[in-house]
Scaffold this motif. Structure first.
Motif, PDB file in Angstrom:
ATOM      1  N   THR A 200       0.831  -1.198   0.000  1.00 34.63           N
ATOM      2  CA  THR A 200       0.000   0.000   0.000  1.00 34.63           C
ATOM      3  C   THR A 200       0.866   1.249   0.000  1.00 34.63           C
ATOM      4  OG1 THR A 200      -1.821  -1.097   1.155  1.00 34.63           O
ATOM      5  CG2 THR A 200      -1.734   1.300   1.282  1.00 34.63           C
TER       6      THR A 200
ATOM      7  N   ARG B 265      -5.333   6.086  -0.700  1.00 37.75           N
ATOM      8  CA  ARG B 265      -4.267   5.090  -0.751  1.00 37.75           C
ATOM      9  C   ARG B 265      -4.318   4.385  -2.097  1.00 37.75           C
ATOM     10  NH1 ARG B 265      -8.335   1.952   1.903  1.00 37.75           N
ATOM     11  NH2 ARG B 265      -8.500  -0.128   0.942  1.00 37.75           N
TER      12      ARG B 265
ATOM     13  N   ASP C 242      -3.388   0.450  -3.487  1.00 38.64           N
ATOM     14  CA  ASP C 242      -3.009  -0.924  -3.169  1.00 38.64           C
ATOM     15  C   ASP C 242      -2.515  -1.608  -4.437  1.00 38.64           C
ATOM     16  OD1 ASP C 242      -3.901  -0.564  -0.545  1.00 38.64           O
ATOM     17  OD2 ASP C 242      -5.928  -1.196  -1.047  1.00 38.64           O
TER      18      ASP C 242
END
Length: 722
Positions: free
Chosen positions: A11, A96, A98
């Protein structure tokens, strides 16, 4: 830099992203991660024509990319089945990203996920009223204005929303012309009870970018890295089209170089579109949850070249070639997640319909001194005098997935599942100027990519505090791509109907087995990771390209199998408080398995290295915070990349360094978190070749498909929250 992640997923957090210049491409941010190679001809990575990302040997159009669960399609230039991430969300609003080290989750909605995934999650509105304003200034008259407002919780149920707008503009670092973009992002969150939520989002973009002129390796060597389009000097472009060259191009022409192809009048990209949908997470019982996304997306876009190869009807030696395209798609994903004993069962479906059309038209340029030149940025095309070709496609995609997550121990998680995919595209040519294309009949028909069983296995064992072992095994399929005539797609890229009919029954969609095993350690002073991977490609479809870039011959061909082995290793040290030092190395060995036939000749491709991806990368980052001040620097090394399929042409490796600093003043009256940032890109001001392959790559030798990287550039940003 502390890297967070779990198992075969890593991440990138908001803290890491905040160290980049505001407005930087999310793809450029991901390039700090081991195994990811991102190149761009501009310092922010936002020029969609002049940038590309590779992740462990897989190209960006071989990855599955989603935003809040919405599939963004192939991340190519002017995508045929989606939208570039640069135009889908402002990087300021990403919470974020991933990234899968392995093959990606079976639930991921994507027809392009051959070698992994990038899942982007946007930030939710804040619980309290407030906002942010940021202003960036930089070299070459660059500026970017960003503003965001959060409503805060509006009622007892927790309803809240956020709206933001950004406007970016700036001159190219060479030649003339600007790169302009504006976007709006909006999101509303409605909690339902204690655990369920419904989120509604809408994103809009409008961008017009003057591109940089494509060069051969020979042009970059002989003409230098500053050679570019003639724009706005129409007279010089006009005379060059008649064979009269000036400046360095005159000497280049006299020495036998292709001066006519060395620079055009202009080349411009325009894209506008929207993306919207509803994301629902409903907890039905203590053991059962229902997750669904319904979405719609549309884009209108065009790319232009002023070509000296087709004369205008008025006698001018130039004409404007415009590839105008657009797509409209809608779809949904829905899945049930059921927990029983130590198992979590996840089953769901994805459906999408995408309509895509592209046309190539020619527009008249004026005689010298008798009017305003047609320009991609002005869009003053008028009526076309010639319709070279047109293509329309209608695609239906269906995917089913089933997966069981089993936790026999608190420290051990095992997953096993599969997905089934069926992707059918129908369409082909809607127009054909046989005198221009040289073909009596362009392609029409249908192509289907189907696999009933694409398995995925995954395991994570946290055997000691901070220690983690994991593995990931997956088989994936990439559906056939489709697009403009001879522009690099599978369906639509064939020369004519006869070639399509002869190859349709033997061509197969690309598939790959991806194997991944790794170890991760995370503690206060030291963090480290080691990852080993292997991939076996089958039916690797590549495009062999030749001819002028305004009228290329790009032929899809099955180059057979590709074997890939690689390793990524990273180590982060925090020897004292607020000091972080990260080093990573990546090695990738990818070779073609088979020789190929092209135009009746056999070429020794077996054992040759895969084009455009470096075998070795080294990355170093250091950051130190003292009070309110932070300083950070990074250095990246990329080894040479092969330019031609038989490896007789390559571009050299290079070091690229950057430096940044920030200072937080804290609260100033009603304002808080007042912050200044300074960033320097390409600190040592090296000359290097960045993007290659934007026009495809040749079987052998040189081709006009390379771009120089940006010189040293400076950026300063002031931001404040309220």
């Amino acid at each position: 830099m502390r890297r967070s992640g779990y198992g075969a997923t890593e991440t990138m957090t908001r803290v890491e992203m905040d160290r980049f210049v505001q407005g930087s491409s999310p793809m450029m941010m991901l390039a700090r991660r081991p195994g990811i190679n991102f190149v761009a001809n501009d310092p922010l990575g936002v020029d969609t024509w002049g940038s590309s990302l590779y992740m462990r040997g897989f190209q960006q159009d071989q990855l599955g990319v989603t935003l809040d669960g919405v599939p963004l399609g192939a991340q190519t230039y002017l995508p045929y089945n989606g939208q570039s991430i640069n135009f889908s969300i402002l990087s300021d609003n990403i919470e974020r990203m991933d990234v899968s080290d392995g093959g990606g989750d079976v639930a991921l909605p994507a027809t392009t996920n051959l070698g992994g995934s990038i899942q982007i999650v946007s930030r939710d509105p804040a619980d309290h009223f407030g906002g942010k304003i940021a202003q960036m200034f930089g070299s070459y008259n660059s500026f970017r204005t960003f503003g965001r407002v959060d409503s805060g919780r509006l009622n007892a149920s927790g309803t809240k929303f956020t709206v933001s707008y950004a406007r970016s503009d700036g001159d190219k670092w060479k030649g003339h012309g600007e790169q302009f973009d504006q976007q709006v992002n909006a999101k509303l969150v409605q909690p339902i009870g204690q655990e369920s939520t419904v989120k509604i989002f809408f994103n809009w973009n409008d961008a017009t970018q003057f591109n940089y002129a494509d060069q051969t390796i020979g042009m970059l060597r002989d003409l230098g890295h500053r050679n570019d389009y003639y724009y706005p000097d129409y007279t010089r472009a006009y005379l060059a089209a008649e064979g009269t060259f000036s400046g360095a191009l005159a000497a280049y022409d006299a020495a036998g170089g292709d001066a006519l192809d060395a620079s055009y009048f202009d080349g411009v990209t325009h894209s506008s579109g929207y993306l919207g949908g509803i994301n629902a997470h409903l907890v039905l019982t203590r053991h059962l949850a229902w997750n669904s996304v319904a979405y719609g997306q549309a884009a209108n876009q065009w790319g232009t070249w002023t070509t000296p190869y087709v004369r205008s009807p008025d006698g001018a030696p130039l004409s404007e070639q415009v590839n105008a395209s657009g797509n409209r798609k809608f779809g949904f994903t829905t899945a049930l997640e059921y927990e029983v004993a130590r198992h979590t069962i996840d089953a769901g479906v994805w459906y999408e319909n995408n309509r895509y059309g592209i046309d190539q038209n020619m527009y008249q340029e004026p005689l010298l001194g008798q009017g305003t030149p047609v320009s991609g940025v002005l869009g003053n095309f008028g009526a076309p005098f010639q319709h070279n070709w047109g293509e329309n496609f209608n695609t239906n995609s269906f995917q089913f997935h089933l997966e069981d997550t089993y936790r026999p121990l608190a420290s051990l998680t095992l997953k096993a599942g599969f997905k089934s995919m069926l992707v059918t595209t129908v369409g082909g040519a809607t127009a054909n100027d046989a005198a221009y294309t040289g073909q009596d009949q362009l392609v029409n028909g249908s192509m289907t990519s189907a696999k009933a069983f694409l398995p995925h296995f995954n395991g994570v064992w946290r055997f000691l505090p901070g220690h983690e072992l994991y593995f990931d095994i997956a088989r994936n399929m990439r559906a056939y791509s489709y697009g403009g005539y001879q522009l690099g797609s599978t369906f639509g890229g064939f020369a004519n109907q006869a070639t399509f009919d002869s190859l349709k029954n033997t061509l197969r969609p690309e598939t790959a087995w991806v194997y991944d095993v790794g170890y991760r350690y995370n503690a206060r002073i030291v963090s480290g990771s080691l990852n080993l991977y292997h991939a076996d490609f089958s039916n690797r479809i590549q495009n062999l390209t030749s001819g002028p870039i305004t009228d290329p011959v790009s032929t899809p061909i099955d180059v057979g199998g590709v074997g890939m082995y690689g390793v990524d290793a990273a180590l982060t040290l925090r020897p004292i408080r607020n000091l972080s030092i990260t080093n990573s190395i990546s090695y990738n060995h990818s070779t073609y398995d088979d020789n190929i036939m092209s135009e009746g000749m056999s070429y020794g491709l077996a054992g040759k290295k895969v084009v455009a991806f470096p075998q070795f990368m080294y990355k170093a980052d250091i950051s130190y915070t003292y009070g309110a001040a932070t300083v950070y620097a990074n250095a990246n090394y990329m080894s040479k990349r092969y330019f031609s399929y038989i490896n007789d042409m390559s571009v050299p490796g290079y070091w690229l360094t950057s430096l940044g600093a920030s200072y937080r003043f804290g609260r100033v009256g009603p304002l808080h978190n007042l912050k200044f940032d300074l960033n320097i890109y390409n600190l040592t001001n090296i000359s290097y070749i960045s993007q290659i392959g934007e026009n495809g790559l040749p079987l052998s030798g040189d081709y006009q498909s390379a771009l120089a990287g940006s010189p040293r550039t400076y950026f300063g940003t002031v931001s404040v929250e309220f």
